[in-house]
Design a protein around this motif. Structure first.
Motif, PDB file in Angstrom:
ATOM      1  N   LEU A  68       0.937  -1.110   0.199  1.00 55.35           N
ATOM      2  CA  LEU A  68       0.083  -0.072   0.090  1.00 55.35           C
ATOM      3  C   LEU A  68       0.793   1.245  -0.058  1.00 55.35           C
ATOM      4  N   VAL A  69       0.401   2.408  -0.604  1.00 58.26           N
ATOM      5  CA  VAL A  69       1.052   3.503  -0.493  1.00 58.26           C
ATOM      6  C   VAL A  69       1.029   4.120   0.698  1.00 58.26           C
ATOM      7  N   PRO A  70       1.958   4.121   1.687  1.00 63.41           N
ATOM      8  CA  PRO A  70       1.945   4.642   3.360  1.00 63.41           C
ATOM      9  C   PRO A  70       1.327   5.945   3.461  1.00 63.41           C
ATOM     10  N   ILE A  71       1.374   7.029   2.482  1.00 65.29           N
ATOM     11  CA  ILE A  71       1.105   8.278   2.647  1.00 65.29           C
ATOM     12  C   ILE A  71      -0.445   8.701   2.347  1.00 65.29           C
ATOM     13  N   LEU A  72      -1.020   7.596   1.704  1.00 70.30           N
ATOM     14  CA  LEU A  72      -2.434   7.683   1.198  1.00 70.30           C
ATOM     15  C   LEU A  72      -3.316   6.903   2.159  1.00 70.30           C
ATOM     16  N   THR A  73      -4.566   7.271   2.527  1.00 72.46           N
ATOM     17  CA  THR A  73      -5.505   6.508   3.171  1.00 72.46           C
ATOM     18  C   THR A  73      -6.084   5.322   2.475  1.00 72.46           C
ATOM     19  N   ALA A  74      -6.561   4.476   3.277  1.00 72.69           N
ATOM     20  CA  ALA A  74      -6.963   2.991   2.659  1.00 72.69           C
ATOM     21  C   ALA A  74      -7.958   3.509   1.361  1.00 72.69           C
ATOM     22  N   LEU A  75      -8.825   4.645   1.663  1.00 77.15           N
ATOM     23  CA  LEU A  75      -9.661   4.796   0.590  1.00 77.15           C
ATOM     24  C   LEU A  75      -8.990   5.212  -0.652  1.00 77.15           C
ATOM     25  N   GLU A  76      -7.804   6.223  -0.338  1.00 78.17           N
ATOM     26  CA  GLU A  76      -6.999   6.560  -1.636  1.00 78.17           C
ATOM     27  C   GLU A  76      -6.184   5.733  -2.286  1.00 78.17           C
ATOM     28  N   ASN A  77      -5.958   4.836  -1.432  1.00 77.21           N
ATOM     29  CA  ASN A  77      -4.983   3.568  -1.956  1.00 77.21           C
ATOM     30  C   ASN A  77      -5.808   2.839  -3.200  1.00 77.21           C
ATOM     31  N   VAL A  78      -7.216   2.647  -2.617  1.00 75.28           N
ATOM     32  CA  VAL A  78      -8.111   2.042  -3.588  1.00 75.28           C
ATOM     33  C   VAL A  78      -8.534   2.812  -5.049  1.00 75.28           C
ATOM     34  N   ILE A  79      -8.789   4.157  -4.610  1.00 71.61           N
ATOM     35  CA  ILE A  79      -8.951   5.091  -5.704  1.00 71.61           C
ATOM     36  C   ILE A  79      -7.800   4.988  -6.897  1.00 71.61           C
ATOM     37  N   LEU A  80      -6.575   5.002  -6.347  1.00 71.68           N
ATOM     38  CA  LEU A  80      -5.359   4.965  -7.083  1.00 71.68           C
ATOM     39  C   LEU A  80      -5.467   3.772  -8.194  1.00 71.68           C
ATOM     40  N   ALA A  81      -6.286   2.527  -7.743  1.00 64.62           N
ATOM     41  CA  ALA A  81      -6.288   1.482  -8.905  1.00 64.62           C
ATOM     42  C   ALA A  81      -7.359   1.746  -9.809  1.00 64.62           C
ATOM     43  N   VAL A  82      -8.536   2.722  -9.366  1.00 64.82           N
ATOM     44  CA  VAL A  82      -9.541   2.881 -10.248  1.00 64.82           C
ATOM     45  C   VAL A  82      -8.797   3.828 -11.301  1.00 64.82           C
ATOM     46  N   GLU A  83      -7.930   4.657 -10.741  1.00 67.28           N
ATOM     47  CA  GLU A  83      -7.564   5.599 -11.921  1.00 67.28           C
ATOM     48  C   GLU A  83      -6.614   5.189 -12.702  1.00 67.28           C
ATOM     49  N   TYR A  84      -6.068   4.008 -12.319  1.00 67.02           N
ATOM     50  CA  TYR A  84      -4.936   3.452 -13.098  1.00 67.02           C
ATOM     51  C   TYR A  84      -5.965   2.553 -14.299  1.00 67.02           C
ATOM     52  N   ALA A  85      -6.903   2.290 -14.187  1.00 67.47           N
ATOM     53  CA  ALA A  85      -7.650   1.329 -15.107  1.00 67.47           C
ATOM     54  C   ALA A  85      -8.200   2.410 -16.053  1.00 67.47           C
ATOM     55  N   GLY A  86      -8.545   3.563 -15.972  1.00 72.72           N
ATOM     56  CA  GLY A  86      -9.072   4.446 -17.006  1.00 72.72           C
ATOM     57  C   GLY A  86      -9.508   5.612 -16.144  1.00 72.72           C
ATOM     58  N   LYS A  87     -10.140   6.442 -17.133  1.00 72.50           N
ATOM     59  CA  LYS A  87     -11.126   7.484 -16.945  1.00 72.50           C
ATOM     60  C   LYS A  87     -12.391   7.321 -16.364  1.00 72.50           C
ATOM     61  N   VAL A  88     -12.780   7.855 -14.931  1.00 70.73           N
ATOM     62  CA  VAL A  88     -14.099   7.702 -14.469  1.00 70.73           C
ATOM     63  C   VAL A  88     -13.964   9.058 -13.500  1.00 70.73           C
ATOM     64  N   GLY A  89     -15.115   9.730 -13.372  1.00 72.24           N
ATOM     65  CA  GLY A  89     -15.304  10.828 -12.640  1.00 72.24           C
ATOM     66  C   GLY A  89     -14.832  10.759 -11.273  1.00 72.24           C
ATOM     67  N   ARG A  90     -14.640  11.926 -10.640  1.00 67.71           N
ATOM     68  CA  ARG A  90     -14.213  11.772  -9.251  1.00 67.71           C
ATOM     69  C   ARG A  90     -15.269  11.105  -8.215  1.00 67.71           C
ATOM     70  N   ARG A  91     -16.710  11.388  -8.433  1.00 61.40           N
ATOM     71  CA  ARG A  91     -17.573  10.906  -7.524  1.00 61.40           C
ATOM     72  C   ARG A  91     -17.796   9.292  -7.764  1.00 61.40           C
ATOM     73  N   GLU A  92     -17.525   9.132  -9.095  1.00 57.86           N
ATOM     74  CA  GLU A  92     -17.639   7.565  -9.341  1.00 57.86           C
ATOM     75  C   GLU A  92     -16.452   6.904  -8.777  1.00 57.86           C
ATOM     76  N   LYS A  93     -15.437   7.465  -8.941  1.00 56.53           N
ATOM     77  CA  LYS A  93     -14.097   6.801  -8.250  1.00 56.53           C
ATOM     78  C   LYS A  93     -14.345   6.501  -6.732  1.00 56.53           C
TER      79      LYS A  93
END
Ligand SMILES: Nc1ncnc2c1ncn2[C@@H]1O[C@H](COP(=O)(O)OP(=O)(O)OP(=O)(O)O)[C@@H](O)[C@H]1O
Ligand SMILES: [Mg+2]
Length: 230
Positions: free
Chosen positions: A103-128
């Motif tokens: 996990l990325v130590p400086i990110l929260t649990a939620l932010e760590n998961v969001i990172l994977a969504v961003e990696y997969a492609g374009k999704v709006g902030r709310r959806e992420k």
């Protein structure tokens, strides 16, 4: 609920892989691996240290190429696929879980998961955020979303890593000794959770493990020795 089908979601034919160490020196890590794993299977990959388990998992996860042979993942022949197409397949078809959580130590649990969504492609902030919260809920960690990894137990960190691996709804989840850093009770909980996900989503799991108790809880054990499936 989805069950194991007889359709192979992963297949390899005569896969060889060498690691080159200088001009005339190499390690022949995979020596003709033939493998078929059906959709929805929950399998353990076991074998001695150095037998090629992590190498094989990296190959199946399109993190690493092969020297010869063929690799098919969910209908795609990934053997000679270009980098950008592979990246897409990795982000959308495959989820990864590692022994050290990663996990990325400086990110929260939620932010760590969001990172994977961003990696997969374009999704709006709310959806992420919505997708990531749902993934944390599925691993029972909704109330830890704002914690950083250092503020979570080992088992909880691994659950965040599992949420991250499944947030893009991949068909295949590859786990390299996911319980290697956990005590036996926590290890049991993590495997139970993976089994439950496997039953409800029909996702295929491949779990590298040294732990015979983990092996016993899988549909099938694939044994590997000296770079070959035995
Ligand atoms: N990046 C690398 N460069 C050179 N040799 C490597 C590399 N990675 C692995 N190897 C070698 O390839 C062989 C297979 O390694 P691999 O990591 O796949 O084993 P493993 O079955 O996962 O072992 P363990 O149970 O200890 O994790 C070993 O002999 C190892 O030393
Ligand atoms: Mg390994």
């Amino acid at each position: 609920m989805p069950k194991t089908t007889k359709k192979p979601i992963i297949s390899t034919k005569d896969v060889h892989k060498k690691y080159h160490l200088g001009r005339n020196n190499f390690v022949h890590a995979l020596r003709g691996v033939d493998l078929e794993i059906n959709e929805g299977e929950f399998v353990a990959l076991m074998g001695p240290s150095g037998s090629g388990k992590s190498t094989l998992l990296h190959v199946l996860g399109c993190l690493d190429g092969v020297d010869s042979g063929t690799v098919n993942i969910n209908g795609y022949n990934v053997t000679n696929m270009s980098g950008s197409r592979l990246t897409k397949i990795r982000a959308t078809q495959l989820g990864f879980v590692f022994q050290g959580f990663n996990l990325v130590p400086i990110l929260t649990a939620l932010e760590n998961v969001i990172l994977a969504v961003e990696y997969a492609g374009k999704v709006g902030r709310r959806e992420k955020v919505k997708l990531s919260r749902e993934a944390l809920e599925r691993v029972g960690l909704a109330d830890r979303a704002r914690h950083r990894p250092s503020e979570l137990s080992g088992g909880e960190q691994q659950r965040v890593a599992i949420a991250r691996s499944l947030v893009n709804n991949p068909r295949i989840i590859l786990a390299d000794e996911p319980t290697g850093n956990l005590d036996s009770k926590t290890s049991d909980e993590i495997i139970s959770m993976m089994r439950e996900l496997n039953k409800t989503t029909g996702q295929t799991f491949i779990i590298v493990t040294h732990d015979t108790d983990v092996g016993k809880r899988c549909d099938r054990i694939i044994h590997i020795k000296d770079g070959m499936v035995i």
